[in-house]
Design a protein around this motif. Sequence first.
Motif, PDB file in Angstrom:
ATOM      1  N   ASP A 146     -14.991   5.928   1.352  1.00 17.95           N
ATOM      2  CA  ASP A 146     -15.580   5.686   0.038  1.00 17.95           C
ATOM      3  C   ASP A 146     -16.635   6.727  -0.301  1.00 17.95           C
ATOM      4  O   ASP A 146     -17.508   6.495  -1.143  1.00 17.95           O
ATOM      5  CB  ASP A 146     -16.193   4.290  -0.016  1.00 17.95           C
ATOM      6  CG  ASP A 146     -17.265   4.077   1.051  1.00 17.95           C
ATOM      7  OD1 ASP A 146     -17.407   4.965   1.933  1.00 17.95           O
ATOM      8  OD2 ASP A 146     -17.955   3.043   1.006  1.00 17.95           O
ATOM      9  N   ALA A 168       0.839  -1.199   0.000  1.00 16.60           N
ATOM     10  CA  ALA A 168       0.000   0.000   0.000  1.00 16.60           C
ATOM     11  C   ALA A 168       0.875   1.250   0.000  1.00 16.60           C
ATOM     12  O   ALA A 168       1.997   1.246   0.527  1.00 16.60           O
ATOM     13  CB  ALA A 168      -0.906   0.002   1.225  1.00 16.60           C
ATOM     14  N   GLU A 172      -3.550  -2.151  -9.138  1.00 17.33           N
ATOM     15  CA  GLU A 172      -3.717  -0.945  -8.326  1.00 17.33           C
ATOM     16  C   GLU A 172      -3.576  -1.279  -6.847  1.00 17.33           C
ATOM     17  O   GLU A 172      -4.052  -2.314  -6.374  1.00 17.33           O
ATOM     18  CB  GLU A 172      -5.092  -0.327  -8.589  1.00 17.33           C
ATOM     19  CG  GLU A 172      -5.315   0.988  -7.848  1.00 17.33           C
ATOM     20  CD  GLU A 172      -6.712   1.557  -8.059  1.00 17.33           C
ATOM     21  OE1 GLU A 172      -6.815   2.691  -8.549  1.00 17.33           O
ATOM     22  OE2 GLU A 172      -7.689   0.849  -7.730  1.00 17.33           O
ATOM     23  N   ALA A 173      -2.902  -0.397  -6.128  1.00 12.82           N
ATOM     24  CA  ALA A 173      -2.808  -0.483  -4.668  1.00 12.82           C
ATOM     25  C   ALA A 173      -3.376   0.808  -4.095  1.00 12.82           C
ATOM     26  O   ALA A 173      -3.120   1.898  -4.617  1.00 12.82           O
ATOM     27  CB  ALA A 173      -1.363  -0.675  -4.230  1.00 12.82           C
ATOM     28  N   VAL A 174      -4.151   0.692  -3.002  1.00 11.41           N
ATOM     29  CA  VAL A 174      -4.903   1.831  -2.474  1.00 11.41           C
ATOM     30  C   VAL A 174      -4.733   1.919  -0.959  1.00 11.41           C
ATOM     31  O   VAL A 174      -4.616   0.901  -0.263  1.00 11.41           O
ATOM     32  CB  VAL A 174      -6.409   1.700  -2.807  1.00 11.41           C
ATOM     33  CG1 VAL A 174      -7.191   2.893  -2.263  1.00 11.41           C
ATOM     34  CG2 VAL A 174      -6.616   1.569  -4.302  1.00 11.41           C
ATOM     35  N   SER A 194      -3.894   6.221  -4.417  1.00  7.66           N
ATOM     36  CA  SER A 194      -3.706   4.949  -5.117  1.00  7.66           C
ATOM     37  C   SER A 194      -2.562   5.088  -6.113  1.00  7.66           C
ATOM     38  O   SER A 194      -2.247   6.182  -6.584  1.00  7.66           O
ATOM     39  CB  SER A 194      -4.984   4.543  -5.856  1.00  7.66           C
ATOM     40  OG  SER A 194      -5.297   5.483  -6.867  1.00  7.66           O
ATOM     41  N   TYR A 195      -1.945   3.964  -6.407  1.00 12.63           N
ATOM     42  CA  TYR A 195      -0.972   3.937  -7.502  1.00 12.63           C
ATOM     43  C   TYR A 195      -1.197   2.664  -8.306  1.00 12.63           C
ATOM     44  O   TYR A 195      -1.734   1.662  -7.804  1.00 12.63           O
ATOM     45  CB  TYR A 195       0.468   4.035  -6.999  1.00 12.63           C
ATOM     46  CG  TYR A 195       1.006   2.809  -6.294  1.00 12.63           C
ATOM     47  CD1 TYR A 195       1.608   1.766  -7.001  1.00 12.63           C
ATOM     48  CD2 TYR A 195       0.939   2.698  -4.904  1.00 12.63           C
ATOM     49  CE1 TYR A 195       2.111   0.653  -6.358  1.00 12.63           C
ATOM     50  CE2 TYR A 195       1.440   1.588  -4.247  1.00 12.63           C
ATOM     51  CZ  TYR A 195       2.026   0.566  -4.978  1.00 12.63           C
ATOM     52  OH  TYR A 195       2.523  -0.542  -4.333  1.00 12.63           O
ATOM     53  N   THR A 196      -0.794   2.720  -9.565  1.00  8.12           N
ATOM     54  CA  THR A 196      -0.951   1.584 -10.471  1.00  8.12           C
ATOM     55  C   THR A 196       0.402   1.243 -11.067  1.00  8.12           C
ATOM     56  O   THR A 196       1.118   2.120 -11.559  1.00  8.12           O
ATOM     57  CB  THR A 196      -1.944   1.911 -11.598  1.00  8.12           C
ATOM     58  OG1 THR A 196      -3.210   2.257 -11.020  1.00  8.12           O
ATOM     59  CG2 THR A 196      -2.137   0.717 -12.520  1.00  8.12           C
ATOM     60  N   ARG A 207      -8.026   9.547  -0.501  1.00 10.89           N
ATOM     61  CA  ARG A 207      -7.775   8.235  -1.124  1.00 10.89           C
ATOM     62  C   ARG A 207      -6.543   8.375  -2.010  1.00 10.89           C
ATOM     63  O   ARG A 207      -6.519   9.179  -2.941  1.00 10.89           O
ATOM     64  CB  ARG A 207      -8.965   7.788  -1.963  1.00 10.89           C
ATOM     65  CG  ARG A 207      -8.800   6.411  -2.605  1.00 10.89           C
ATOM     66  CD  ARG A 207      -9.986   6.114  -3.519  1.00 10.89           C
ATOM     67  NE  ARG A 207      -9.991   4.744  -4.005  1.00 10.89           N
ATOM     68  CZ  ARG A 207      -9.353   4.323  -5.100  1.00 10.89           C
ATOM     69  NH1 ARG A 207      -8.635   5.187  -5.818  1.00 10.89           N
ATOM     70  NH2 ARG A 207      -9.426   3.054  -5.468  1.00 10.89           N
ATOM     71  N   THR A 262      -6.316   4.732   2.342  1.00 11.77           N
ATOM     72  CA  THR A 262      -7.081   5.934   2.693  1.00 11.77           C
ATOM     73  C   THR A 262      -6.581   6.466   4.030  1.00 11.77           C
ATOM     74  O   THR A 262      -6.170   5.706   4.914  1.00 11.77           O
ATOM     75  CB  THR A 262      -8.585   5.631   2.781  1.00 11.77           C
ATOM     76  OG1 THR A 262      -8.800   4.556   3.703  1.00 11.77           O
ATOM     77  CG2 THR A 262      -9.141   5.248   1.423  1.00 11.77           C
TER      78      THR A 262
END
Length: 471
Positions: free
Chosen positions: A384, A304, A447-449, A440-442, A438, A451
């Motif tokens: 979310d 993450a 994808e890893a997320v 995230s990276y791809t 939030r 919060t």
Amino acid sequence: MTDGRYYLAYDLEDAPGNISNNSLINFIFQVVRAPAPVLNAPTIPVTGADGRTPITLATVADPSPSRAVIEIVPHTTWVDGDHVIPSMLALGSTTPVLVPEQRFTTGTTLMRFVLDYNKMSEVFGNPDGQDEVQFSTKYQLSRSSFTPPFPESAAWVAVVDFAYGGPDQPNLPLPLNPNLPSVIVQGAGATTPRPNTLGPEQAGLDAEMQAPVVPTADRPVTGREIYTFYYQGKEVGVRSPAPGQTTPVTCPLPWQTIRQEGNGTGVNARKAYVTIELPGGNNVMRQEVDTDVDVTAIIINLPAPQLINSGYIINIPGQPPQVVPERDNSTVINCTILNHPSTPLGTMPPYRARGLRVRVRSSVDIPPGTPVTLRFEGREEAPDGPIIPGTEIAPAALPMPATGNLDFWLDDYARLKACQFPPAGTPPVRPNPPNYARISYTAGGIEAVATFAVQLLNGSLVYCEVERPES
């Protein structure tokens, strides 16, 4: 008189008028006004300047028509109507292979005789032969005024190689052999999986590629065969069987290759195939239909993204400098985490421009050089929740370094601040529930997320730029 043969027949008549029977027709003479023809030696250009480049199955199969061509340059001594009759003779044979003749016409500067697969297979001889065959080609020139034997050219010596490995190929000269059994990918593990199926239990384990052999009396396994194994179109390894072997030829399929090519099932299954050739690699046979391999073994858990509190130095008069180490366990975006020294592990002040430092940790699932894209967005009142307008940040992609971690610096403080709603009410109070960010990276399509709660109001309910103005 024109060129040609001339004959005489006669009868006799006496004085009283008696006439004899016709005499036999007798050959008297031949008129030849043209000089003796000069015959240039033929060539087969595709065999190279010295004729040593073999004519292979590919030469006569692709592209069409055949690229094997006898070329003959007519000489000025040839006359209109001459017939050119090429032939080929394999070394050790006494039976020439005739090539359809052509008629020379005045003005022709090059005559070409295409050699197709059927004609060259006559020269090669035994279709199960395992060695190349040397042959010579020459031609005769026929003219109406000539009697056999006709003038003959010097010979061009070349080689034809139609030898191939593996079982009988009914579709020669094509390379796809329907009789070549499909390669099998067999996974490992405590419980042996079904062939061509790599599931989670095979994660981290090498598989094995197996090519069945099908020897026959005409085409036994000689040990000269070369099997080349492919996975997703990339060569995995090369192996050869032992003479007379009846068990499959095998080759390891490394886990690194499986992981690199990714998961896939059904219409997206991974593809495997095998080819067979003999030394020299002139005629490579390939299995006709690729093997589908269902792969679900790759379990990618990208680390993450992390928020980084930069390390810095505190100078206290009369004491050695104290190092405050870097921390990567923050769960909240507050004013403190936006403060960084202007130089790595320097003092504060001076400060780097206020911003958020986001880290992508090094991972075996992110090969060096992999483009990594990052996205930041504020979420209202829940991890979310709806995106807060004006909070999206998407910096340019960065490549994963060969060693160490990858850090993104998000310096757009205005967008970071927009994640924090101002105090409300009388007296003013901190908004509750808080907003979130939030991040995230791809990398490699995965994808890893993570919060994080947002708290950009200090205890006095003022924003970071009020608490510490930028100098």
